[in-house]
Enzyme design. Structure first.
Site, PDB file in Angstrom:
ATOM      1  N   ASP A  34       0.883  -1.169   0.000  1.00  0.00           N
ATOM      2  CA  ASP A  34       0.000   0.000   0.000  1.00  0.00           C
ATOM      3  C   ASP A  34       0.917   1.214   0.000  1.00  0.00           C
ATOM      4  O   ASP A  34       1.616   1.475   0.980  1.00  0.00           O
ATOM      5  CB  ASP A  34      -0.873  -0.044   1.257  1.00  0.00           C
ATOM      6  CG  ASP A  34      -1.723   1.208   1.427  1.00  0.00           C
ATOM      7  OD1 ASP A  34      -1.521   2.176   0.679  1.00  0.00           O
ATOM      8  OD2 ASP A  34      -2.580   1.201   2.330  1.00  0.00           O
ATOM      9  N   TYR A 251      -0.093  -0.080  14.955  1.00  0.00           N
ATOM     10  CA  TYR A 251      -0.967  -0.277  13.814  1.00  0.00           C
ATOM     11  C   TYR A 251      -0.601   0.666  12.671  1.00  0.00           C
ATOM     12  O   TYR A 251      -0.564   1.864  12.850  1.00  0.00           O
ATOM     13  CB  TYR A 251      -2.435  -0.059  14.212  1.00  0.00           C
ATOM     14  CG  TYR A 251      -3.346  -0.374  13.058  1.00  0.00           C
ATOM     15  CD1 TYR A 251      -3.560  -1.691  12.682  1.00  0.00           C
ATOM     16  CD2 TYR A 251      -3.929   0.632  12.298  1.00  0.00           C
ATOM     17  CE1 TYR A 251      -4.339  -1.999  11.587  1.00  0.00           C
ATOM     18  CE2 TYR A 251      -4.717   0.333  11.203  1.00  0.00           C
ATOM     19  CZ  TYR A 251      -4.911  -0.986  10.858  1.00  0.00           C
ATOM     20  OH  TYR A 251      -5.675  -1.293   9.767  1.00  0.00           O
ATOM     21  N   LYS A 254      -3.691  -2.689   7.659  1.00  0.00           N
ATOM     22  CA  LYS A 254      -3.758  -4.145   7.689  1.00  0.00           C
ATOM     23  C   LYS A 254      -2.807  -4.717   6.639  1.00  0.00           C
ATOM     24  O   LYS A 254      -2.392  -4.033   5.714  1.00  0.00           O
ATOM     25  CB  LYS A 254      -5.210  -4.556   7.439  1.00  0.00           C
ATOM     26  CG  LYS A 254      -5.726  -5.709   8.285  1.00  0.00           C
ATOM     27  CD  LYS A 254      -5.459  -5.605   9.747  1.00  0.00           C
ATOM     28  CE  LYS A 254      -5.932  -6.813  10.517  1.00  0.00           C
ATOM     29  NZ  LYS A 254      -5.513  -6.740  11.928  1.00  0.00           N
TER      30      LYS A 254
END
Ligand code: F6R
Ligand code: MG
Ligand code: MG
Length: 407
Positions: A34, A251, A254
């Site tokens: 990403d 985090y 994902k």
């Protein structure tokens, strides 16, 4: 692979030189990252795709790659590549790293969201391991006809492949070939990683199926890394197993895993490879990577999570590999036979969404360890007070017989 793999022992040595298997070994690599979202975390901008296409075309022309295809699922760009450099090749990984730097540059120019999100390191250092991008790679001796499926997912974690791999390679209710095809009857060996303790194990199935399910039924920690045919001695499937949060310690989005599955001729047939996705099983991911949501099989054109940053999506690109060339893809979930799975996924999403911040929609606390959860815990830690001790029973101190019930 040994010298005589695929060769009859009666072939004269002179001829063996001509047909040496090693010359035909190819590697199929899917490397993904990403590097910026359009809009939010929902998709990849066409200009980023064009930049990746351009880089892959150049790499094919310069013969670094035999062939390449650029695809996307959600906000992740996947480079699907064939080459002769084996798995974990510095050349191939550094090419992917450079390409992701380029797409990050495009994302920055356009002010796209989270530009360079998965590039966790400042500089490339020989291999993508621990650097952010995910990859699944398989080296094999190309069969006379080599059907493969490249699965790409968005808004979920690597353990999302556990359930379908179990169905494809170990469940006769999914894969008729496990019963009917003599080449599959002996079963498959599953290589499973423990992502928390960085160790691995092999389970010989079907004999060790129940032991294996104890682990892979917990997909946040135990992840099937590859599957091997006992009869053919071939690797049939490989997945990406990186967990971004375990690399970054917090985090950062994902993992959005990818998977390669080879099909037919002693491996699950194409329809057996796709069949597990006719049920939209739940996976961890969706909004803020912190919710269970149904895994929705979609066409490439619909691989853009929308509602509640979900439902998590999976696309299946089918190729025939011929002399290392990628003939395809066919967009395998662009088919009405998966309409019902999509419908059920929408119903399951309605059901789960109504739980709001309650489990089982929200992930259990231990799986939120890498989100804001530790900060909240630290902030209010000193407000938690021990519960008072239970009151002393009124009978305390009296002789044992005094309060005894009559029988
Ligand atoms: C899930 C994901 C998104 C984001 C969410 C918030 O993997 O990427 O659900 O977590 O959109 O994103 P930020 O924190 O970037 O505003
Ligand atoms: Mg993103
Ligand atoms: Mg993504």
């Amino acid at each position: 692979m040994s010298m005589d793999d695929g060769l009859s022992p009666s072939i004269p040595p002179a001829l063996m030189v001509v047909v040496r298997v090693g010359d035909f070994m190819i590697t199929l690599s899917i490397i993904k990252a990403d590097t910026g979202g359009f809009v939010g975390h929902s998709a990849v901008h066409p200009d980023m795709m064009a930049a990746a296409h351009h880089a892959v075309d150049r790499a094919v022309r310069s013969e670094l790659l035999i062939d390449g295809h650029v695809a996307s699922c959600g906000d992740d760009v996947s480079l699907i590549m064939t080459h002769r450099y084996g798995v974990d090749s510095e050349l191939i990984h550094s090419f992917a790293w450079d390409t992701f730097q380029t797409t990050t540059g495009v994302a920055r120019e356009l002010g796209l969201y989270g530009a360079g999100q998965d590039l966790l390191s400042d500089a490339f250092s020989g291999n993508l391991r621990g650097m952010g991008p995910g990859y699944a790679e398989l080296e094999f001796d190309e069969r006379p006809s080599e059907p493969v499926v490249c699965f790409l997912a968005d808004k979920t974690e690597p353990g999302a492949w556990n359930y379908p791999l179990y169905k494809m390679f170990a469940d006769p209710f999914n894969t008729a070939g496990l019963v009917i095809d003599a080449k599959m009857h002996a079963g498959f060996v599953f290589e499973v990683y423990d992502l928390f303790e960085e160790k691995w194990i092999c389970f010989d199935c079907p004999a060790e199926l129940y032991d294996m399910l104890m682990y892979i039924g917990a997909p946040a920690r135990y992840v099937v890394h590859s599957v091997h045919s006992k009869t053919l001695g071939e690797t049939a499937a490989a997945t990406s197993t990186q967990r971004l949060s375990l690399i970054a310690g917090k985090y950062v989005g994902k993992d959005d895993p990818v998977m390669i599955v080879r099909a037919q001729s002693g491996l699950p047939a194409l329809g057996e490879v796709l069949e597990p996705f006719a049920f939209p099983f739940t996976v961890g991911g969706s909004m803020r990577g912190s919710h269970h949501a149904p895994f929705m099989p979609v066409s490439v054109g619909h691989a853009h999570p929308a509602r509640f940053d979900g439902p998590p999506r999976v696309v299946a690109l089918g190729f025939q590999i011929h002399d290392g060339r990628l003939v395809g893809p066919r967009d395998l979930f662009a088919d009405p036979s998966f309409d019902e799975a999509r419908h059920q996924a929408n119903l399951a999403m309605d059901y789960l969404r109504r739980h709001g911040p309650f489990e089982p929609h929200r992930l259990p606390l231990e799986d939120l360890e890498y989100t804001t959860m530790p900060q909240i815990q630290a902030r209010i830690a000193n407000r938690w007070t021990p519960l008072p001790s239970p009151p002393v029973p009124a009978t305390a101190g009296r002789p044992a017989s005094a309060g005894a019930a009559k029988s």
